[in-house]
Each structure stands twice: as structure tokens, then as C-alpha cells.
Scaffold this motif. Structure first.
Motif, mmCIF file in Angstrom:
data_model
loop_
_atom_site.group_PDB
_atom_site.id
_atom_site.type_symbol
_atom_site.label_atom_id
_atom_site.label_comp_id
_atom_site.label_asym_id
_atom_site.label_seq_id
_atom_site.Cartn_x
_atom_site.Cartn_y
_atom_site.Cartn_z
ATOM 1 N N ALA A 37 0.832 -1.205 0.000
ATOM 2 C CA ALA A 37 0.000 0.000 0.000
ATOM 3 C C ALA A 37 0.869 1.259 0.000
ATOM 4 O O ALA A 37 0.558 2.237 -0.689
ATOM 5 N N ALA A 38 1.962 1.234 0.743
ATOM 6 C CA ALA A 38 2.850 2.401 0.792
ATOM 7 C C ALA A 38 3.451 2.680 -0.579
ATOM 8 O O ALA A 38 3.600 3.852 -0.984
ATOM 9 N N ARG A 39 3.775 1.624 -1.323
ATOM 10 C CA ARG A 39 4.347 1.827 -2.659
ATOM 11 C C ARG A 39 3.310 2.411 -3.617
ATOM 12 O O ARG A 39 3.637 3.252 -4.470
ATOM 13 N N LEU A 40 2.055 1.974 -3.501
ATOM 14 C CA LEU A 40 0.997 2.556 -4.327
ATOM 15 C C LEU A 40 0.850 4.048 -4.045
ATOM 16 O O LEU A 40 0.719 4.864 -4.970
ATOM 17 N N VAL A 41 0.876 4.394 -2.770
ATOM 18 C CA VAL A 41 0.743 5.796 -2.389
ATOM 19 C C VAL A 41 1.923 6.607 -2.922
ATOM 20 O O VAL A 41 1.754 7.722 -3.421
ATOM 21 N N ASP A 42 3.117 6.050 -2.845
ATOM 22 C CA ASP A 42 4.297 6.749 -3.370
ATOM 23 C C ASP A 42 4.132 7.069 -4.857
ATOM 24 O O ASP A 42 4.462 8.168 -5.309
ATOM 25 N N VAL A 43 3.616 6.092 -5.608
ATOM 26 C CA VAL A 43 3.406 6.316 -7.049
ATOM 27 C C VAL A 43 2.361 7.409 -7.262
ATOM 28 O O VAL A 43 2.534 8.307 -8.103
ATOM 29 N N ALA A 44 1.268 7.362 -6.511
ATOM 30 C CA ALA A 44 0.201 8.353 -6.675
ATOM 31 C C ALA A 44 0.702 9.759 -6.383
ATOM 32 O O ALA A 44 0.372 10.722 -7.104
ATOM 33 N N LEU A 45 1.512 9.896 -5.348
ATOM 34 C CA LEU A 45 2.049 11.216 -5.010
ATOM 35 C C LEU A 45 3.040 11.690 -6.066
ATOM 36 O O LEU A 45 3.042 12.861 -6.452
ATOM 37 N N ARG A 46 3.871 10.766 -6.529
ATOM 38 C CA ARG A 46 4.864 11.131 -7.549
ATOM 39 C C ARG A 46 4.192 11.547 -8.854
ATOM 40 O O ARG A 46 4.617 12.486 -9.516
ATOM 41 N N GLU A 47 3.115 10.833 -9.222
ATOM 42 C CA GLU A 47 2.423 11.114 -10.475
ATOM 43 C C GLU A 47 1.413 12.260 -10.360
ATOM 44 O O GLU A 47 0.831 12.670 -11.361
ATOM 45 N N ARG A 48 1.200 12.723 -9.118
ATOM 46 C CA ARG A 48 0.267 13.830 -8.877
ATOM 47 C C ARG A 48 -1.109 13.544 -9.467
ATOM 48 O O ARG A 48 -1.686 14.345 -10.222
ATOM 49 N N VAL A 49 -1.651 12.401 -9.119
ATOM 50 C CA VAL A 49 -2.964 12.015 -9.638
ATOM 51 C C VAL A 49 -4.060 12.805 -8.929
ATOM 52 O O VAL A 49 -3.850 13.388 -7.853
ATOM 53 N N ASP A 50 -5.235 12.806 -9.528
ATOM 54 C CA ASP A 50 -6.385 13.493 -8.944
ATOM 55 C C ASP A 50 -7.191 12.599 -8.016
ATOM 56 O O ASP A 50 -7.973 13.102 -7.196
ATOM 57 N N ALA A 51 -7.040 11.283 -8.146
ATOM 58 C CA ALA A 51 -7.753 10.336 -7.286
ATOM 59 C C ALA A 51 -7.096 8.968 -7.395
ATOM 60 O O ALA A 51 -6.451 8.651 -8.402
ATOM 61 N N VAL A 52 -7.279 8.169 -6.345
ATOM 62 C CA VAL A 52 -6.827 6.775 -6.344
ATOM 63 C C VAL A 52 -8.057 5.889 -6.279
ATOM 64 O O VAL A 52 -8.966 6.115 -5.460
ATOM 65 N N VAL A 53 -8.109 4.893 -7.153
ATOM 66 C CA VAL A 53 -9.249 3.991 -7.263
ATOM 67 C C VAL A 53 -8.800 2.578 -6.905
ATOM 68 O O VAL A 53 -7.839 2.052 -7.484
ATOM 69 N N LEU A 54 -9.499 1.944 -5.959
ATOM 70 C CA LEU A 54 -9.202 0.578 -5.535
ATOM 71 C C LEU A 54 -10.448 -0.271 -5.776
ATOM 72 O O LEU A 54 -11.443 -0.138 -5.062
ATOM 73 N N ALA A 55 -10.371 -1.154 -6.790
ATOM 74 C CA ALA A 55 -11.568 -1.854 -7.271
ATOM 75 C C ALA A 55 -11.743 -3.239 -6.650
ATOM 76 O O ALA A 55 -11.920 -4.226 -7.348
ATOM 77 N N GLY A 56 -11.702 -3.304 -5.328
ATOM 78 C CA GLY A 56 -12.066 -4.528 -4.634
ATOM 79 C C GLY A 56 -10.911 -5.418 -4.234
ATOM 80 O O GLY A 56 -9.820 -5.363 -4.784
ATOM 81 N N ASP A 57 -11.176 -6.265 -3.219
ATOM 82 C CA ASP A 57 -10.185 -7.177 -2.639
ATOM 83 C C ASP A 57 -8.945 -6.432 -2.159
ATOM 84 O O ASP A 57 -7.807 -6.867 -2.359
#
Length: 386
Positions: A37-57
């Protein structure tokens, strides 16, 4: 609109890989899962996304360990503190998950469900329906809201699509139906292999599992960065720390030097990850245990590689030339012998930790028998029995 799309994190999943039999490899894989999860967050912050979507499980089960849940919420709050909201749905593994079990998740973290299937974020409206039971056999699509005019519409769905091989048919639906529903992007989950289809400016994306847990989840796990404009731009960003591979090795000579070279040549290149390989070997005369030892010896200088397992291909097993070996093979094929073997496996499983007991599943009996017969046959052929 730029989003990070992932699914099937399976946080809290037990280790069911053959690598779990090796303490060092098991610890490495466990660490890769714990930090996902921490690595996903790192990518989202680096890419400056507008939202993070987690589609289950997101979790592997309905009741997440309190420490695990707290760690995930801490990671997600790194996003929300930076102004990046999170949109989630439940899948079949965490269908009954109560996200408020240990306190509210916090502002900016949205769990979509049948009572609140949509949320607006910037120019986009996110729509999603999570599972309300572990087994959903019919399509959820008829219950999805209609698209909102003048906005980017993004749908979250956990689905087996048209029935992917090796996956239970949960909430099945056709890609053509998704394309015709009117949304701009479908953020899917459930199938652990990545796939992406874009037609007439509409994207249907299965991001695949971001961190494989065993050799059937091979390849380098990634998340998808989607930039939604007139034509969606899709980018797979690797996040796995451990990657599983299947490699075929053909042995044309029996000398040790060429065998070592063959295993080394099959190894993936260094890329900063740890790689676990399952070898399928054709040719050669050595038993499986000896080949496994040679594979590990060939890769001893590669600290980034582990041998997850080694199997002989059925067609390449040396034919028995000794009468005793033939009799043993015939006996191993009888129903009574197999029943006794299954009984012994069951006893062993009951005495082993659950995370490695699966290595002795009933389905493993044929491989175990063949390995034993190969070893005995090799000893008889070369006069080393006794």
C-alpha cells in the motif's frame, strides 16, 4: 482527470507459495506484501494524480487485522492530506468488510456501495457497487447508475468479465456491455492478469495484481495510471518488489558445466526486484533434487534470485530400464498406493503450519511420486543405490 487504478491488493493474505518453505524467501515475500500500500501511495504522489481507485479485494478477508487496517489507513491518509481522495469498493474476498470497524476511515476516503453508489470528485463522477456477499453469480451492471451528462464518468466493478479461466464467475458481464453503458473509464478488479481495451474513447481496464503471491501470479505486478481526455492514456507502473517467473530449460548434455550454464542463461536480468523462478526442465538424466541443487548453485552469485521450485516436464522423464524401477512405477500407479499416499499427505498437512501445508496438497502427489521414482531410477541406472 488523472487517476491511479489498482485492485486485488489482498492485504493480509497468507503465504501459499512454495517460497514459504524457505524462511528467507518467505520473509522477503511477506515484506513485499506488507509494504504494498505504501508503494501505491508513493506512485500516486509522484504522479500527482487526482484520485486513487481501488476496485475490490483490498483485504484478503472480511475482518482485517487491526494493525494491518491501521497501516492501510495511515498510508491512505498520506494521500488525503495531499488533496488526493480515495474511492473504493468491496470485492469477493472482503465482501463483508466493515471499513468503520476500528473507527471511521477519515475524510476523503469513499467506500461506494448500493446505498451510496456515486461520488463527485472534480470533473468526474465515480460509480461503484461492491459485493454484499462472497458469491455474486449475476451481473451487477443493471444496477449501476446512468452516466452524468457533461462529466467524466468512471465505473468501479469487481468482476470476472466473460468468465476468465481460473477464476470463479463472480459478477460476470461482457466487455461490450461495459462499453455501451456510457461511462468513460471502467476500473475493474478480480482478474490477476492485466488487460486494457480502448474503443471509441472508452477504456475498460483490469490492472492485474500489483504484487504476486505465488507462481500462478507471475510477472511484474503494476498499477495503472490513466489520464482521461478525448483519448485515454494508459500507463502500467510496476510496483512489485518480488516477481515470479516460469522458465523452461532444455538440457542437451549431462555434464555439470553445461547444466549450470543453462540455468544461468534462463535467469531474468537485474532490475532492482527480487525474482523467484520455477524451472520446467526437459532432458538430462539427473533426478529432480539434484537438478534443483544445480539450479541454486548456478544462481548463487545472483542475490536477487531464488529458486521457487523445479519440475521435470512429463515427456522428459528418463524411462525406467531396470526391472525394479519398472515394478516400482507400476505399483505407484495403483489405486491402493495412491490412497495410502494421500493419507500420509493429509497427516503431514495437519502437522504443518497452514502457510506451508498447501505445498503438500493432494494435487502435489503426482509430482512427489515422480520425484521419488526419478531419484531411485537414477540411482539404479548408475549403480549408486544402497
Amino acid at each position: 482527470m488523472k487517476i491511479l487504478h489498482s485492485a486485488d491488493l489482498h492485504l493480509g493474505s497468507p503465504l501459499r507459495s512454495a517460497a514459504a518453505r524457505d524462511a528467507e524467501l518467505g520473509a522477503r515475500l511477506s515484506g513485499a506484501l506488507d509494504g504494498l500500500a505504501a508503494r501505491l501511495v508513493d506512485v500516486a504522489l509522484r504522479e500527482r494524480v487526482d484520485a486513487v481507485v481501488l476496485a475490490g479485494d483490498v483485504f484478503d478477508g472480511d475482518v482485517a487485522d487491526v494493525t494491518l487496517r491501521a497501516a492501510l489507513m495511515a498510508d491512505l491518509r498520506r494521500l488525503t492530506r495531499s488533496g488526493i481522495p480515495v474511492v473504493m469498493i468491496r470485492g469477493n474476498h472482503d465482501a463483508l468488510m466493515d471499513l468503520d470497524r476500528y473507527g471511521p476511515p477519515g475524510e476523503g476516503i469513499h467506500l461506494l456501495h448500493h446505498g451510496a453508489p456515486s461520488v463527485r470528485i472534480g470533473p468526474a463522477t465515480f460509480h461503484g457497487l461492491g459485493f454484499r456477499a462472497r458469491h455474486v453469480q449475476t451481473s451487477l451492471l443493471p444496477n449501476y447508475p446512468r452516466p452524468e451528462a457533461g462529466r467524466i464518468n468512471i465505473g468501479l466493478m469487481h468482476t470476472s468479465l466473460d468468465g476468465a479461466a481460473g477464476h470463479d464467475p463472480y459478477a460476470p458481464c461482457a466487455v461490450s456491455d461495459l462499453l455501451s453503458h456510457g461511462y468513460d473509464y471502467w476500473a475493474l478488479g478480480h482478474i490477476h492478469k492485466r488487460s486494457a481495451q480502448v474503443q471509441d474513447g472508452i477504456a475498460v481496464v483490469m490492472p492485474g495484481i500489483p504484487q504476486g503471491r505465488h507462481v500462478n501470479e507471475d510477472g511484474i505486478g503494476s498499477v495503472t495510471i490513466a489520464t482521461l481526455d478525448e483519448t485515454p492514456a494508459l500507463q502500467a507502473v510496476p510496483v512489485a518488489q518480488v516477481a515470479f517467473h516460469r522458465r523452461s530449460v532444455a538440457l542437451t548434455e549431462d555434464d555439470q558445466s553445461s547444466t549450470l550454464d543453462a540455468f544461468l542463461a534462463a535467469a531474468p536480468s537485474r532490475d532492482g526486484r527480487h525474482h523467484l523462478i520455477r524451472f520446467a526442465v526437459a532432458g538430462g538424466d539427473q533426478p529432480t533434487a539434484a537438478l534443483t541443487a544445480l539450479a541454486r548453485a548456478a544462481l548463487t552469485e545472483r542475490e536477487d534470485i531464488g529458486v521457487e521450485d523445479l519440475r521435470r516436464t512429463a515427456a522428459s522423464r528418463p524411462a525406467p530400464v531396470d526391472g525394479l524401477a519398472r515394478l516400482m512405477r507400476e505399483e505407484a500407479g495403483t489405486a491402493s498406493f495412491r490412497d495410502e499416499g494421500l493419507r500420509i499427505l493429509a497427516e503431514l498437512r495437519s502437522a504443518l503450519p497452514s502457510e506451508i501445508a498447501d505445498a503438500l496438497s493432494d494435487e502435489a502427489l503426482d509430482d512427489l511420486l515422480e520425484d521419488g521414482l526419478d531419484t531411485v531410477g537414477h540411482a539404479l541406472r548408475h549403480g549408486t543405490a544402497g
